[in-house]
Scaffold this motif. Structure first.
Motif, mmCIF file in Angstrom:
data_model
loop_
_atom_site.group_PDB
_atom_site.id
_atom_site.type_symbol
_atom_site.label_atom_id
_atom_site.label_comp_id
_atom_site.label_asym_id
_atom_site.label_seq_id
_atom_site.Cartn_x
_atom_site.Cartn_y
_atom_site.Cartn_z
ATOM 1 N N TYR A 1 0.844 -1.194 0.000
ATOM 2 C CA TYR A 1 0.000 0.000 0.000
ATOM 3 C C TYR A 1 0.881 1.246 0.000
ATOM 4 N N ASN A 2 0.585 2.206 -0.878
ATOM 5 C CA ASN A 2 1.343 3.456 -0.850
ATOM 6 C C ASN A 2 0.525 4.676 -1.291
ATOM 7 N N ALA A 3 -0.800 4.548 -1.288
ATOM 8 C CA ALA A 3 -1.627 5.717 -1.583
ATOM 9 C C ALA A 3 -1.425 6.789 -0.512
ATOM 10 N N ASN A 4 -1.337 6.360 0.734
ATOM 11 C CA ASN A 4 -1.010 7.244 1.864
ATOM 12 C C ASN A 4 -1.929 8.464 1.933
ATOM 13 N N ASN A 5 -3.238 8.242 1.690
ATOM 14 C CA ASN A 5 -4.153 9.382 1.661
ATOM 15 C C ASN A 5 -5.410 9.185 2.501
ATOM 16 N N ALA A 6 -5.408 8.191 3.382
ATOM 17 C CA ALA A 6 -6.588 7.919 4.211
ATOM 18 C C ALA A 6 -6.469 8.613 5.566
ATOM 19 N N ARG A 7 -7.611 8.918 6.138
ATOM 20 C CA ARG A 7 -7.616 9.544 7.456
ATOM 21 C C ARG A 7 -7.386 8.484 8.530
ATOM 22 N N LEU A 8 -6.635 8.833 9.552
ATOM 23 C CA LEU A 8 -6.302 7.901 10.631
ATOM 24 C C LEU A 8 -7.381 7.959 11.713
ATOM 25 N N ASN A 9 -7.838 6.793 12.132
ATOM 26 C CA ASN A 9 -8.952 6.703 13.060
ATOM 27 C C ASN A 9 -8.513 6.259 14.443
ATOM 28 N N ASP A 10 -9.161 6.801 15.442
ATOM 29 C CA ASP A 10 -8.930 6.391 16.829
ATOM 30 C C ASP A 10 -9.217 4.895 16.956
ATOM 31 N N GLY A 11 -8.292 4.169 17.575
ATOM 32 C CA GLY A 11 -8.472 2.737 17.760
ATOM 33 C C GLY A 11 -7.812 1.879 16.700
ATOM 34 N N ASP A 12 -7.343 2.507 15.611
ATOM 35 C CA ASP A 12 -6.662 1.751 14.567
ATOM 36 C C ASP A 12 -5.159 1.671 14.840
ATOM 37 N N LEU A 13 -4.548 0.682 14.211
ATOM 38 C CA LEU A 13 -3.093 0.622 14.174
ATOM 39 C C LEU A 13 -2.590 1.344 12.920
#
Length: 441
Positions: free
Chosen positions: A247-259
């Protein structure tokens, strides 16, 4: 320490000519690449060429002629490069030119790249073997074929073309597999910069940020400490994205509770570092995340413990796999005995790659993994490799939902030593306690 001392490169050229025994080697550097219209990508030299020369300019070719005592021919190293051109330097930057290339880089001779087509047929004449990487570049294959045809056309004058064409990269792969003290020092510096960048990312991340914002923190740290570029396209993968290996799109928002899984390293004077760390966006592992993470960490520890001159290449992978498979069974994802799961390959649902690769001038560096008999080669002192087990849990009927979309990989760079190994990326926090402590700062 860096590789500015020309002695290192001269020794490599001499070593290659000794391995050749007789004949001529032709090793071009990489061409410049157009990005779009008349704009170019940042130039990056060919690793084989640089390994032998230390010369970073485009439009350059190294020619080596091995000593031939029977014909009274001494060993010679010849560089073809761009001319010194003040007008072009105003636009494109400094050029050494042939005269300075001899004094600064220790070649026996250097000539303008414009003279290459005239001189190469003469240099190829009556050589026994041509050492060249046939098939690596079609344009260069055509050039070399043209030179050889010119030599063949002169057969009535008493000259002959080389009888054999041998892959020069096969000789160089074996040389590049063993890192000199200077190379190891440079790789430790590269590893230190990358480790610092991973620490910075842990301190800067929080829910709501976008993956590319964390990637920017890496670039900041790389350039701040003198690295010239990322060693490869960084993987900054939050949540389910971590279950996509490249994966290298690197454009998603980071969510609380995720790694957040980050696979990123830098290139310093040509040498790569390669580190992966996985950590919680909110700074605290959940119980389930911690259980899976510590399984992967235990697998990595088992693999690193097997990196030594007493092991062959596959032993660390086998050690990691043994730990992972038992964990997959304990979690209830795989059924049956460990041997049965290994034999069936059912574990590949969660772990589908191998545990490492060679590291050096290329992030997936030169060198064979098996010997000429097809057996895994033994690890030897001064080899450098990565150790990177992982676990990737996509939604599936055989997996409880609370495990879904957890992707974890832990990767370090390791030097084989006389008595075992040295992990040169230990400054990147790795244990649960260390990660949570750094993220709390």
């Amino acid at each position: 320490m860096n590789l500015s001392d020309i002695t290192e490169f001269k020794k490599r050229r001499q070593a290659l000519m000794q391995r050749m025994q007789a004949g001529i080697a032709v090793i071009p550097t990489a061409p410049e690449a157009v990005r779009n219209r008349d704009s170019h990508y940042a130039y990056r030299f060919d690793s084989y060429f640089y390994y032998l020369t230390g010369f970073k300019e485009p439009e350059a070719v190294l020619v080596l002629l091995a000593e031939d005592a029977n014909k009274g021919r001494p060993a010679r190293s010849i560089l073809f490069c761009r001319d010194k051109d003040i007008e072009r330097e105003i636009w494109d930057g400094f050029r050494f030119g042939p005269a300075a290339a001899v004094t600064e880089f220790g070649f026996d001779e250097a000539y303008s790249i414009a003279q290459m087509d005239d001189m190469l047929p003469k240099l190829l004449a009556s050589q026994q073997t041509l050492f060249y990487s046939l098939g690596a570049d079609a344009a260069w294959d055509a050039k070399v074929t043209g030179w050889l045809n010119q030599v063949k056309a002169q057969v009535r004058t008493g000259v002959s073309a080389p009888d054999d064409v041998a892959d020069v990269r096969k000789l160089l792969d074996e040389m590049r597999l063993f890192k000199s003290p200077a190379e190891q020092a440079l790789m430790r510096r590269s590893a230190g910069i990358a480790a610092s960048a991973h620490r910075r990312a842990m301190q800067k991340v929080h829910a709501g940020k976008i993956e590319y914002e964390i990637e920017a923190e890496f670039l900041h740290e790389f350039y701040r400490f003198g690295a010239q570029a990322p060693a490869y396209t960084s993987i900054v993968a939050g949540g389910a994205n971590a279950c996509t290996l490249h994966y290298n799109a690197n454009n998603a928002r980071l969510n609380d509770g995720d790694l957040l899984l980050i696979d990123a390293g830098c290139e310093l004077d040509g040498y790569a570092s390669d580190i992966t760390r996985t950590f919680p966006v909110n700074g605290k592992f959940s119980a389930v995340q911690k259980d899976v993470y510590e399984l992967v960490l235990a697998a990595q520890a088992a693999a690193i413990a097997k990196v030594s001159p007493q092991s062959h290449w596959n032993v660390p992978h086998e050690a990691a796999l043994d730990v992972l498979v038992q964990g997959f069974i304990d979690f209830g994802w795989c059924r049956g005995s460990k041997d049965a799961v290994l034999e069936s390959g059912a574990y590949r649902q969660f772990y589908m790659h191998r545990t490492g690769h060679w590291l050096g001038l290329d992030v997936h560096d030169a060198g064979e993994y098996k010997d000429k008999h097809g057996d895994w080669r033994m690890l030897e002192t001064d080899m450098v490799l990565t150790v990177e087990p992982g676990c990737y849990i996509r939604p599936a009927e055989n997996v409880p939902e609370h495990f879904w979309n957890i992707g974890i990989r832990i990767e370090d760079d390791v030097v084989v030593t006389a008595n075992g190994c040295e992990v040169i990326t230990m400054d990147a926090p790795k244990t649960v306690a260390d990660i949570e402590s750094v993220m709390a700062q």
